[in-house]
Design a protein around this motif. Structure first.
Motif, mmCIF file in Angstrom:
data_model
loop_
_atom_site.group_PDB
_atom_site.id
_atom_site.type_symbol
_atom_site.label_atom_id
_atom_site.label_comp_id
_atom_site.label_asym_id
_atom_site.label_seq_id
_atom_site.Cartn_x
_atom_site.Cartn_y
_atom_site.Cartn_z
ATOM 1 N N ASP A 147 0.827 -1.215 0.000
ATOM 2 C CA ASP A 147 0.000 0.000 0.000
ATOM 3 C C ASP A 147 0.854 1.256 0.000
ATOM 4 O O ASP A 147 0.553 2.232 -0.686
ATOM 5 C CB ASP A 147 -0.997 0.002 1.181
ATOM 6 C CG ASP A 147 -0.322 -0.233 2.523
ATOM 7 O OD1 ASP A 147 0.802 -0.774 2.546
ATOM 8 O OD2 ASP A 147 -0.920 0.117 3.543
ATOM 9 N N LEU A 196 2.574 1.710 -3.435
ATOM 10 C CA LEU A 196 1.612 2.262 -4.386
ATOM 11 C C LEU A 196 1.496 3.771 -4.221
ATOM 12 O O LEU A 196 1.475 4.527 -5.202
ATOM 13 C CB LEU A 196 0.245 1.616 -4.152
ATOM 14 C CG LEU A 196 -0.878 2.020 -5.106
ATOM 15 C CD1 LEU A 196 -0.705 1.352 -6.458
ATOM 16 C CD2 LEU A 196 -2.238 1.664 -4.530
ATOM 17 N N GLN A 197 1.435 4.204 -2.969
ATOM 18 C CA GLN A 197 1.288 5.642 -2.694
ATOM 19 C C GLN A 197 2.481 6.430 -3.232
ATOM 20 O O GLN A 197 2.310 7.496 -3.821
ATOM 21 C CB GLN A 197 1.172 5.834 -1.176
ATOM 22 C CG GLN A 197 0.760 7.231 -0.769
ATOM 23 C CD GLN A 197 1.380 7.630 0.557
ATOM 24 O OE1 GLN A 197 1.399 6.850 1.513
ATOM 25 N NE2 GLN A 197 1.889 8.836 0.624
ATOM 26 N N GLU A 250 2.300 6.517 -7.054
ATOM 27 C CA GLU A 250 1.226 7.441 -7.449
ATOM 28 C C GLU A 250 1.703 8.889 -7.456
ATOM 29 O O GLU A 250 1.235 9.695 -8.262
ATOM 30 C CB GLU A 250 0.065 7.336 -6.423
ATOM 31 C CG GLU A 250 -1.156 6.620 -6.916
ATOM 32 C CD GLU A 250 -2.266 6.612 -5.864
ATOM 33 O OE1 GLU A 250 -1.999 6.807 -4.664
ATOM 34 O OE2 GLU A 250 -3.426 6.381 -6.261
ATOM 35 N N THR A 263 -3.452 -2.152 -10.913
ATOM 36 C CA THR A 263 -4.238 -1.382 -9.936
ATOM 37 C C THR A 263 -4.585 0.000 -10.478
ATOM 38 O O THR A 263 -5.723 0.456 -10.379
ATOM 39 C CB THR A 263 -3.457 -1.238 -8.613
ATOM 40 O OG1 THR A 263 -3.077 -2.538 -8.170
ATOM 41 C CG2 THR A 263 -4.304 -0.563 -7.546
ATOM 42 N N PHE A 264 -3.564 0.667 -11.089
ATOM 43 C CA PHE A 264 -3.813 2.012 -11.625
ATOM 44 C C PHE A 264 -4.903 1.973 -12.695
ATOM 45 O O PHE A 264 -5.749 2.857 -12.766
ATOM 46 C CB PHE A 264 -2.537 2.605 -12.239
ATOM 47 C CG PHE A 264 -1.536 3.032 -11.203
ATOM 48 C CD1 PHE A 264 -1.937 3.758 -10.089
ATOM 49 C CD2 PHE A 264 -0.192 2.710 -11.323
ATOM 50 C CE1 PHE A 264 -1.029 4.153 -9.127
ATOM 51 C CE2 PHE A 264 0.726 3.101 -10.368
ATOM 52 C CZ PHE A 264 0.307 3.816 -9.266
ATOM 53 N N TYR A 279 -8.649 0.271 -10.869
ATOM 54 C CA TYR A 279 -9.380 0.878 -9.755
ATOM 55 C C TYR A 279 -9.156 2.381 -9.685
ATOM 56 O O TYR A 279 -8.015 2.843 -9.748
ATOM 57 C CB TYR A 279 -8.962 0.210 -8.444
ATOM 58 C CG TYR A 279 -9.249 -1.276 -8.443
ATOM 59 C CD1 TYR A 279 -10.558 -1.740 -8.466
ATOM 60 C CD2 TYR A 279 -8.212 -2.192 -8.483
ATOM 61 C CE1 TYR A 279 -10.824 -3.096 -8.498
ATOM 62 C CE2 TYR A 279 -8.462 -3.563 -8.507
ATOM 63 C CZ TYR A 279 -9.779 -4.016 -8.514
ATOM 64 O OH TYR A 279 -10.036 -5.349 -8.549
ATOM 65 N N GLU A 318 -8.849 6.323 -8.448
ATOM 66 C CA GLU A 318 -8.239 7.024 -7.325
ATOM 67 C C GLU A 318 -9.258 7.046 -6.187
ATOM 68 O O GLU A 318 -10.463 7.100 -6.441
ATOM 69 C CB GLU A 318 -7.913 8.456 -7.749
ATOM 70 C CG GLU A 318 -6.616 8.989 -7.146
ATOM 71 C CD GLU A 318 -6.326 10.405 -7.633
ATOM 72 O OE1 GLU A 318 -5.856 11.189 -6.829
ATOM 73 O OE2 GLU A 318 -6.592 10.683 -8.820
ATOM 74 N N ARG A 354 -6.799 1.281 -3.731
ATOM 75 C CA ARG A 354 -5.649 2.166 -3.684
ATOM 76 C C ARG A 354 -5.093 2.318 -2.268
ATOM 77 O O ARG A 354 -3.978 2.782 -2.095
ATOM 78 C CB ARG A 354 -6.024 3.554 -4.234
ATOM 79 C CG ARG A 354 -6.411 3.567 -5.706
ATOM 80 C CD ARG A 354 -5.204 3.367 -6.602
ATOM 81 N NE ARG A 354 -5.561 3.563 -7.998
ATOM 82 C CZ ARG A 354 -5.222 4.647 -8.717
ATOM 83 N NH1 ARG A 354 -4.531 5.606 -8.162
ATOM 84 N NH2 ARG A 354 -5.583 4.742 -9.988
ATOM 85 N N LYS A 372 -13.158 5.294 -0.694
ATOM 86 C CA LYS A 372 -12.519 5.163 0.614
ATOM 87 C C LYS A 372 -13.318 5.844 1.733
ATOM 88 O O LYS A 372 -13.233 5.447 2.881
ATOM 89 C CB LYS A 372 -11.078 5.663 0.588
ATOM 90 C CG LYS A 372 -10.900 7.134 0.333
ATOM 91 C CD LYS A 372 -9.409 7.502 0.326
ATOM 92 C CE LYS A 372 -9.252 9.002 0.116
ATOM 93 N NZ LYS A 372 -7.852 9.410 0.004
#
Lengths: 460, 460
Positions: free
Chosen positions: A106, A109-110, A113, A138-139, A142, A144, A149, A228
């Protein structure tokens, strides 16, 4: 004695002192990397992030330019978005690759991004192919702000037929598990999660017992594409510690833990603050031009309502020409109504957001706010009436402002709750649209009651 | 197929439908307790609490009056404070005793805290003496909103010399442990916590290993008297899942977990919303009289500033007598400045609260807001100038409002950030005191620039 020492070193909050910062800057200036590393290694990663944020920009860059500067990759994760981007732009893609490779999914990924397009491409070609594929997937799959994410891909799961003993042996032998986990998921032969067991529960159960016997089956599974904020609502509503994330086929693909969503919950509560002030979400990195653009609509609406209020005044221009004191005093009543209305509005918006104001008590609360408005009107009728008498020595002006005050503050209390409740009923976010209605009403009623009463008195 | 069924019953959010409520009310009316119990037993306790909140008051009382109505004690815990008090007042103290006895210590404490004085005494005499002593000691020793009031007294702790195997055996054999726990505390011979081990870590470690070898010693221990907002800050800053609570002698007396403080974190973010609107924390149960009292100070301050603005207008009464249009248009400039200032202020207050606005970037952000104010001024100078020309067909009035708009909106942007930053520097909460300064400045500058320019033009 040793224990005493440990207790003393237990800090509950770290406050960055100027002395500490000066010391660090000194060491940066002297390019004394070893001492910089030593100084920062004593701190919690969250505190290192705060120290880095508090350095002047120039020193911050000098720090990251130091050869052999040894920073915990999680410090980069802890930095605010804007600062993180600045630093990621500054350091080499090789260094970013090392950081990304050492992070949980996670956090990795951040970081990716937040890279510029060029750096992102460079980094993606240098990380293991498997990780690259997962990130790119993932990009592209799914959006933002979706659950996918913010989830981590590492989780612990065992088949439903296993015993506690088998599970413990598996956990002891397997390397690719998250560092700590609150629960273990139970999956069926289709890779679909059917329940979970808290780690502490496994600890307390005999080895022979089947996992399916001790699992909780009523699981909250989060679809990967869920927003989220919705995830945060579920965590809050159901006091969750962690929850599994599933894809469209109901396969378990990740896990979200409570600490991941504390920030989300906080942001959500903040949103109302912004919306009530007519500001959309701004980032500290936004340019003056883009901020101007974001605030434009609200100010335009305000201009229209201000002009509307002016047309009310213009209807009484003859009275104002006769008694110029009316022009001097008329903003007072409108301003008091506006403030009283905003108070009621703010309280109402939060009561609606926290679901404390519901259909069963709405009448009661509306009556109460009406009463508060009336009480306020009485109190400030007296105070402002007295103040105006001292100023103008004119009992008629005094009486005029007093009566107008009672009318406008009662109206403010009443519409201050009625408007957000009404908008909410029509599924319109009361935070974003109530302010303009409430202040328009209090402005118009403020001028109307004061000038209307005045012209009536002048005409008799 | 069985699994499929389980997946379908996995709900992520429960929305109370009117049909569901009507069905429940029907069953309550028919005094059909068995069906009521069955209907509610299918729901999560949080959802039952929401259903209970959404019942009309009368039906809610009828529900609790039903004989043999079977409610999970945790539903009472989940209810909002106000509702909880109402229901506790309604049911017998014997029933409350049964509820309190079946709850974990933190929830039991919350229930007893919310009883009326008379009921509290009744309940305290009927619960086990040991529990009574603990409750009374907590009430007398630790203030409201302290860590001790939100902690649970159940936790798992083992001596530092123990092995993983000994720990697992102890956990399996001991009954008085919390239902689930994320970590186990390690204490020394003085009952002082020296570290902790995550449950999942124990699961993954061989039985022979000593607990002290795998424990994390850098623990965040919460003093029992610490304010819960400070506790929340620590959980957030250091991404904690759970933390031990210690008394003055550093003895471990309880544990706080992440789900306990989600509410605290949310309330803290809400506070700024209220403070910006000049409202202190209000409860939905406050009477109209007590609300009026709470809002009084802010409205009084607003009255003073409104009178101050009026004295500015009165300085130009001769100009207004000559051109009454000035009185009609003067609120527009003040209102636009007030809104622009509030936007800047709100953003600044949140940037300060989240520690994004720090000394290293404060000059940059102030310049930016100044620029935004100036841009806004230019844009709305043009728009309002055009609107006023259409209305009054007078190019001088048009020019007048345009210039005044540029001045006041630039002032609004500048003071909108300068005032909260300044207050923050002097350790005054910018949320609570900025609004009054900013709107005073924009009102005074709004009237001053518009009327001042007008009288200057009229005199030449």
């Amino acid at each position: 004695m040793e224990n005493n020492k440990q207790i003393k070193s237990t800090k509950v909050e770290f406050n960055i002192s100027n002395i500490f910062l000066e010391d660090l800057i000194n060491k940066i200036d002297n390019k004394n990397v070893a001492e910089v590393n030593l100084l920062l290694s004593k701190l919690h990663i969250s505190d290192v992030a705060e120290v880095v944020s508090n350095l002047p920009e120039k020193k911050r860059f000098e720090l990251f330019d130091l050869e052999n500067f040894n920073i915990n990759p999680n410090v980069i994760v802890e930095l605010k978005n804007e600062l993180q981007k600045e630093i990621l732009e500054r350091i080499t893609s090789d260094r970013i690759v090392r950081i990304v490779n050492s992070l949980e999914s996670d956090n990795a990924l951040q970081i990716v991004e937040n890279l510029s397009e060029q750096k992102k491409e460079e980094v993606l070609t240098k990380i293991p192919l498997e990780d690259k594929n997962i990130l790119e997937q993932t990009f592209s799959t799914y959006p933002e702000d979706s659950a996918a994410r913010i989830m981590q891909r590492e989780f612990a799961a065992v088949p439903q037929g296993w015993t506690v003993g088998q599970t413990i042996d598996y956990l002891r032998e397997t390397q690719e598990l998250p560092k700590d986990f609150f629960e273990i998921f139970i999956i069926n032969q289709l890779n679909v999660p059917v329940g979970s067991v808290a780690s502490s529960r496994i600890l307390r159960t005999e080895r022979e017992v089947k996992m399916s016997e001790i699992m909780k089956s009523n699981k909250f599974l989060i679809p990967a594409e869920m927003d989220k904020e919705q995830v945060a609502y579920n965590f809050e509503q159901y006091s969750l510690f962690s929850a599994g994330v599933v894809d469209k086929n109901n396969h378990l693909i990740g896990m979200i833990t409570g600490d991941d969503i504390v920030t989300v919950i906080k942001e959500e509560a903040e949103e109302d603050t912004f919306r009530l002030a007519g500001v959309s979400v701004e980032k500290i990195s936004d340019s003056a031009f883009s901020i101007t653009k974001k605030r434009f609509i609200w100010l335009t609406i305000n201009l229209l309502t201000a002009i509307l209020a002016s047309t009310v005044i213009s209807a009484f221009n003859e009275s104002i020409e006769k008694v110029v004191a009316l022009a001097i005093l008329m903003p007072i009543v409108a301003s008091m109504g506006g403030n009283a209305g905003t108070q009621t509005l703010t309280v109402t918006v939060r009561l609606l957001a926290t679901k404390e104001l519901v259909s069963s008590n709405v009448r009661k609360i509306i009556s109460k706010e009406f009463l508060v408005g009336f009480f306020n009107g009485l109190i400030f009728a007296f105070i402002s009436g007295a103040a105006i008498f001292i100023w103008f020595q004119d009992i008629r002006l005094s009486a005029l402002i007093a009566v107008a005050m009672i009318i406008n503050m009662t109206v403010a209390g009443f519409f201050g709750i009625l408007i957000p409740v009404g908008l909410n009923k029509f599924k319109i976010d009361p935070a974003i649209s109530s302010s303009v209605f409430v202040t328009t009403v209090t402005d118009v009623f403020g001028f109307l009651s004061f000038l209307g009463l005045a012209s009536y008195i002048l005409n008799i």
